[in-house]
Write an enzyme that holds these catalytic residues in place. Structure first.
Site, PDB file in Angstrom:
ATOM      1  CE1 TYR A 135      -3.694   2.313   2.262  1.00 33.38           C
ATOM      2  CE2 TYR A 135      -3.488   2.452  -0.109  1.00 33.38           C
ATOM      3  CZ  TYR A 135      -4.077   2.848   1.060  1.00 33.38           C
ATOM      4  OH  TYR A 135      -5.064   3.780   1.036  1.00 33.38           O
TER       5      TYR A 135
ATOM      6  CD  GLU B  62      -1.777   5.149  -6.558  1.00 32.62           C
ATOM      7  OE1 GLU B  62      -2.549   6.023  -6.150  1.00 32.62           O
ATOM      8  OE2 GLU B  62      -1.878   3.950  -6.264  1.00 32.62           O
TER       9      GLU B  62
END
EC number: 4.2.1.134
Lengths: 248, 308
Positions: free
Chosen positions: A170, A177
């Site tokens: 995660y 990103e």
């Protein structure tokens, strides 16, 4: 948050809703079960294909440059198909909130179509490879977890993976990103893409550059919430701890 | 007369929080809450939720101890609703904001637009009209909060004020920025469009006010009774024949009028979001009317006649 793991299950017996006891089976219609099993097998297969394609690419070329271009069609196909998951929640065959699923799928669609696809100069950034790898491992784990749960034969390893991999994946995915969006900023500013300026007859303006900045900032409150939510779920599922949840 | 004993347990931990003996059988939940506050002053009555079952519904303040399905030793479960704030306070704050904020943009206060525009005035009539309409709308809301509405609940959770003010103040600033912008473009169909939109706006504002007055007259001061609203002599209330919540219908209408008047996308978006929220509220209200009243008029829809 694109790389977050949604707590809801695509029709598996583990209810996404925190308030439901873990292991409580939901009565699903036969047709719904068949469809969801098919859907989850298809998605597992799709992301496996992506994983293999990425490994082969790296083995042949030895670099991440050109990776996105080589897998983009498959990526776009399977990631866009995930929009169906919102429909699953809407029609009630998956017990997760439409809003949570909607946010998660939207953030993936955003990353694929509105950032990586649209801003060509950043497609060879390392950060793209970073989130692609993170997403791939996450999705293979997640969809196989749902598949096995639906078929009532969940191997302990898959359950373990689903509730442990995210701890690393995660944050890694989020980093990929954010770095990608950051790399895209100068190109967006220069080209003025996706932007609307005044004056115009609808009296509205939109600056994609500032929109991206706000999106990056929104990761700050959102990421910890989702991360700690997954950590709580992990404790509940793997260690059977009784957590007194703060009621909303 | 037999007295009751009341023990109050925490709904989550089952910890014994309070034991009250010699409680009158006709004591209300409100009175029990007051007694509970004496031993736990940080939990004032408005933030107490008492129920018979830890996961059940909250008991009402008016419920009488004797009439509840309990023995002479009653066990009540307590849930902390969190810090509370009065509805009136929330409404006044959330409505005063847009009124004030819009005017900042209208008068082109420094640092919003370029310095050469500071304190200048728009040359478009519709911009002045829009300011009047927007300000009138929020002044009306403030006055209604102070003098018209009769609230069923005294308080709501404190976090609501932050959520609500962000929504109202944020959208007000966003709309006002474009309408009062030096590069604002007036509506495509000129004064025809503006006149039509203004008519819609005025009719809907009058309608909305009429409904608020009709609802107020349904309920005597200080009471919490619920009755089916019916059309009165005022033609604006005849919408009750077709919808359960004509106040929301008129409110959406007002904002559609304002959107047409200003031809501004942010206004249209604000109308859409408001419409979505009001539809949810209207459907809820419609459902509780149906549940509570057997003879509820079947023709009525929640918010849009015949449709929604």
């Amino acid at each position: 948050m694109a790389s977050s793991e949604e707590d809801g299950t695509n029709g598996s017996s583990e209810a996404g809703d925190e308030k439901e006891a873990i292991g409580k089976r939901r009565r699903l219609g036969f047709l719904a079960t068949v469809w969801l099993t098919f859907y989850n097998i298809a998605m597992t297969a799709g992301w496996l294909v992506l994983a293999i394609a990425m490994v082969r690419f790296y083995m042949e070329k030895g670099t991440h440059r050109g990776l996105y271009k080589s897998i983009q069609k498959t990526l776009k196909f399977f990631q866009t198909l995930a929009l169906l998951e919102v429909v699953h929640c809407l029609i009630g065959i998956v017990p997760t909130s439409v809003l949570v699923t909607g946010v998660q799928v939207s953030s993936r669609i955003f990353m694929v179509w509105l950032v990586t696809h649209s801003i060509k100069p950043i497609q060879n950034e390392e950060s793209v490879a970073l989130f692609l790898v993170s997403w791939t491992v996450t999705e293979i784990t997640r969809y196989s977890f749902y598949t096995f749960s639906l078929l009532d034969h969940l191997p302990h390893f898959i359950k373990w993976a689903r509730y442990n991999f995210f701890i690393i994946l995660y944050p890694v995915g989020v980093a990929g990103e954010l770095l990608t969006i950051y790399a895209a900023l100068p190109y967006v500013k220069k080209s003025g893409m996706f932007s609307v300026r005044l004056p115009n007859k609808y009296n509205v303006s939109f600056d994609y550059y500032y929109f991206l900045l706000i999106t990056m900032a929104s990761y700050i409150p959102l990421f910890p919430q989702l991360y700690f939510h997954m950590l709580r779920q992990r404790r509940k599922v793997l260690h059977g701890e009784v957590i007194v949840e703060k009621d909303d | 007369m037999k007295h009751y004993e009341v023990e109050i347990l925490d709904a989550k931990t089952r910890e014994k929080l309070c034991f009250l003996d010699k409680v009158e059988p006709q004591a209300t939940i409100a009175e029990i809450k007051t007694l509970f506050t004496k031993t736990h002053p940080q939990w004032y009555p408005a933030r107490q939720s008492l129920r018979l079952d830890p996961k059940g519904k909250s008991l009402k303040d008016e419920d009488v101890l004797q009439k509840l399905p309990v023995g002479t030793t009653a066990t009540l479960f307590f849930r902390d609703l969190g810090a509370q704030i009065s509805w009136v306070t929330v409404f006044l704050t959330e409505y005063a904001g847009p009124l004030f904020i819009y005017l900042l943009f209208y008068f082109r206060v420094p640092f919003i637009y370029g310095h050469k525009y500071d304190f200048t005035s728009s040359r478009h009539t519709v911009v002045h009209l829009a300011c009047l309409c927007h300000s009138f709308h929020y002044v009306k809301r403030l006055l209604e909060t102070l003098f018209v509405h009769r609230f069923s609940h005294g308080t709501m959770p404190l976090r609501n004020i932050f959520k609500n003010c962000t929504y109202y103040w944020g959208f007000a600033a966003w709309m006002a920025y474009y309408i009062n912008h030096p590069l604002y473009t007036p509506p495509t169909y000129g004064s025809q469009q503006v006149k039509l939109a203004l008519t819609i706006f005025v009719i809907c504002q009058l309608g909305n006010f009429s409904i608020h007055m009709a609802l107020r007259d349904l309920r005597p001061a200080g009471s919490k009774t619920r009755k089916i609203p019916y059309p009165t002599k005022n033609p604006f209330t005849w919408l009750f024949l077709l919808v359960s919540c004509p106040n929301y219908t008129y409110e959406v209408g007002s904002w559609i009028g304002f959107a047409i008047m200003t031809q501004c996308v942010p206004v249209a978006l604000f109308s859409l979001v408001g419409f979505t929220q009001m539809t949810i509220w209207a459907k809820g209200k419609h459902r509780s009317y149906l549940r509570e009243f057997r003879d509820y008029p079947p023709l009525r829809m929640p918010i849009i006649p015949f449709l929604l």
